[in-house]
Motif scaffolding. Structure first.
Motif, PDB file in Angstrom:
ATOM      1  N   UNK A  30       1.283  -1.271   0.059  1.00 36.79           N
ATOM      2  CA  UNK A  30      -0.004   0.193   0.093  1.00 36.79           C
ATOM      3  C   UNK A  30       0.957   1.317  -0.383  1.00 36.79           C
ATOM      4  N   UNK A  31       0.688   1.985  -1.287  1.00 37.99           N
ATOM      5  CA  UNK A  31       1.669   3.228  -1.104  1.00 37.99           C
ATOM      6  C   UNK A  31       2.991   3.033  -1.682  1.00 37.99           C
ATOM      7  N   UNK A  32       3.096   2.168  -1.715  1.00 39.01           N
ATOM      8  CA  UNK A  32       4.954   2.050  -2.960  1.00 39.01           C
ATOM      9  C   UNK A  32       4.233   2.301  -4.045  1.00 39.01           C
ATOM     10  N   UNK A  33       4.771   2.774  -5.554  1.00 42.34           N
ATOM     11  CA  UNK A  33       4.927   3.498  -6.166  1.00 42.34           C
ATOM     12  C   UNK A  33       4.965   2.498  -7.687  1.00 42.34           C
ATOM     13  N   UNK A 128      -1.443  12.345 -13.439  1.00 42.84           N
ATOM     14  CA  UNK A 128      -2.366  12.354 -12.423  1.00 42.84           C
ATOM     15  C   UNK A 128      -2.043  12.872 -11.138  1.00 42.84           C
ATOM     16  N   UNK A 129      -0.260  12.229 -10.547  1.00 43.22           N
ATOM     17  CA  UNK A 129       0.444  12.425  -9.435  1.00 43.22           C
ATOM     18  C   UNK A 129      -0.058  13.767  -9.045  1.00 43.22           C
ATOM     19  N   UNK A 130      -0.404  13.837  -8.341  1.00 35.50           N
ATOM     20  CA  UNK A 130      -0.437  15.634  -7.529  1.00 35.50           C
ATOM     21  C   UNK A 130       0.363  16.287  -6.842  1.00 35.50           C
ATOM     22  N   UNK A 131       0.803  17.605  -7.480  1.00 33.86           N
ATOM     23  CA  UNK A 131       2.000  18.467  -6.512  1.00 33.86           C
ATOM     24  C   UNK A 131       1.829  18.133  -5.157  1.00 33.86           C
ATOM     25  N   UNK A 132       3.315  17.521  -4.444  1.00 36.52           N
ATOM     26  CA  UNK A 132       2.747  17.045  -3.215  1.00 36.52           C
ATOM     27  C   UNK A 132       2.285  18.518  -2.131  1.00 36.52           C
ATOM     28  N   UNK A 168      -9.055   8.039  -6.157  1.00 36.37           N
ATOM     29  CA  UNK A 168      -8.935   8.290  -4.571  1.00 36.37           C
ATOM     30  C   UNK A 168      -7.918   7.087  -4.149  1.00 36.37           C
ATOM     31  N   UNK A 169      -8.913   6.130  -3.936  1.00 33.83           N
ATOM     32  CA  UNK A 169      -8.101   4.986  -3.298  1.00 33.83           C
ATOM     33  C   UNK A 169      -6.907   4.176  -4.190  1.00 33.83           C
ATOM     34  N   UNK A 170      -6.879   4.062  -5.098  1.00 30.88           N
ATOM     35  CA  UNK A 170      -6.733   3.572  -6.423  1.00 30.88           C
ATOM     36  C   UNK A 170      -4.579   4.206  -6.241  1.00 30.88           C
ATOM     37  N   UNK A 171      -5.865   6.017  -6.361  1.00 27.61           N
ATOM     38  CA  UNK A 171      -3.978   6.788  -6.063  1.00 27.61           C
ATOM     39  C   UNK A 171      -3.288   6.796  -4.943  1.00 27.61           C
ATOM     40  N   UNK A 172      -4.003   5.858  -3.987  1.00 28.86           N
ATOM     41  CA  UNK A 172      -3.161   5.981  -2.440  1.00 28.86           C
ATOM     42  C   UNK A 172      -2.675   4.658  -2.736  1.00 28.86           C
ATOM     43  N   UNK A 173      -3.146   3.403  -2.887  1.00 28.38           N
ATOM     44  CA  UNK A 173      -2.535   1.893  -2.495  1.00 28.38           C
ATOM     45  C   UNK A 173      -1.474   2.503  -3.742  1.00 28.38           C
ATOM     46  N   UNK A 174      -1.128   2.780  -5.632  1.00 30.19           N
ATOM     47  CA  UNK A 174      -0.521   2.680  -6.592  1.00 30.19           C
ATOM     48  C   UNK A 174       0.441   3.674  -6.382  1.00 30.19           C
ATOM     49  N   UNK A 175       0.704   4.522  -5.544  1.00 30.91           N
ATOM     50  CA  UNK A 175       1.834   4.687  -5.022  1.00 30.91           C
ATOM     51  C   UNK A 175       1.752   7.144  -5.510  1.00 30.91           C
ATOM     52  N   UNK A 176       0.654   7.205  -6.000  1.00 29.45           N
ATOM     53  CA  UNK A 176       0.557   8.685  -6.772  1.00 29.45           C
ATOM     54  C   UNK A 176       0.699   9.125  -5.464  1.00 29.45           C
ATOM     55  N   UNK A 177      -0.040   9.287  -4.618  1.00 25.63           N
ATOM     56  CA  UNK A 177       0.440  10.127  -3.046  1.00 25.63           C
ATOM     57  C   UNK A 177       1.342   9.286  -1.836  1.00 25.63           C
ATOM     58  N   UNK A 178       1.785   9.454  -0.910  1.00 23.61           N
ATOM     59  CA  UNK A 178       1.924   8.958  -0.381  1.00 23.61           C
ATOM     60  C   UNK A 178       1.248   9.461   1.567  1.00 23.61           C
ATOM     61  N   UNK A 179      -0.120   8.847   1.696  1.00 16.02           N
ATOM     62  CA  UNK A 179      -1.278   8.986   1.877  1.00 16.02           C
ATOM     63  C   UNK A 179      -0.550   7.869   3.876  1.00 16.02           C
ATOM     64  N   UNK A 180       0.132   7.184   3.876  1.00 23.50           N
ATOM     65  CA  UNK A 180       0.785   6.793   5.100  1.00 23.50           C
ATOM     66  C   UNK A 180       0.506   7.616   6.566  1.00 23.50           C
TER      67      UNK A 180
END
Length: 201
Positions: A30-33, A128-132, A168-180
């Motif tokens: 989860x969260x790793x790119x 679609x990776x957002x700016x931090x 959003x859940x997809x982006x969290x899990x696939x590492x497009x954001x670091x939501x840990x």
């Protein structure tokens, strides 16, 4: 409290302690790119199946899903026909929801088109990776401007079961954001992994 103390004495995201099988998934996936197209298609498909259900249910059936859907090889799934739909609807090892099953087949066909256009699914999704600076505090929202934009673009391309929450859940899990969670020990590992990976654009 955003975290709990795992058996190794280190803090993890609180949700990772809510079921025995979650900790391993949290720590290694989860969260790793992810830049592998099959894994990207798998995850967005399973997020669609999760709609109305729990991730624990989907995770327990994940190997069955992989077998049923040809390892999420979207080129193979794109060739599925009515017989395959009937086979899948009768498969007790997966979620037997005809609409979601048909959506995976449809989305696989759209994925083939997208690969032809963008070069790979990874090249498309990582756009679609957002700016931090635009990312909300960890685990504080269930959608984001980036997930809304991704959802709208996928729907415009004919994808199904890809609403903003699913995106959003997809982006969290696939590492497009670091939501840990900020205090989660895995957050640092994900940050390092994101730095080490250069997604195709």
């Amino acid at each position: 409290m955003e975290t709990f103390i795992a058996p190794d004495g280190e803090p993890r995201c609180r949700w990772a302690g809510s079921a025995p099988e979650f900790l391993g998934y949290h720590d290694t996936e989860w969260g790793f790119p992810v830049v592998d197209d099959r894994r990207l298609l798998e995850k967005i498909s399973l997020e669609g199946f999760q709609s109305g259900l729990s991730w624990r249910t989907i995770l327990a059936k994940r190997e069955n899903f992989r077998t049923a859907f040809a390892g999420f090889d979207f080129h193979a799934i794109a060739d599925f026909a009515d017989d395959d739909v009937r086979r899948l609807v009768s498969n007790a090892g997966i979620v037997r929801h005809r609409g979601k099953i048909e959506a995976v087949i449809n989305n696989a066909r759209r994925a083939v088109e997208l690969e032809r256009e963008a070069g790979s699914l990874a090249a498309y999704f990582w756009r679609f990776e957002p700016d931090p600076s635009e990312v909300d505090p960890p685990q504080s929202v269930s959608t984001s401007p980036a997930s809304v934009t991704l959802s709208k673009d996928l729907k415009k391309r004919g994808w199904k079961f890809v609403g903003p929450t699913t995106a959003f859940a997809f982006m969290q899990a696939m590492g497009l954001i670091n939501d840990h969670a900020t205090e989660c020990s895995t957050r640092t590992l994900v940050r390092a992994a994101r730095t080490a990976v250069t997604p195709p654009r």
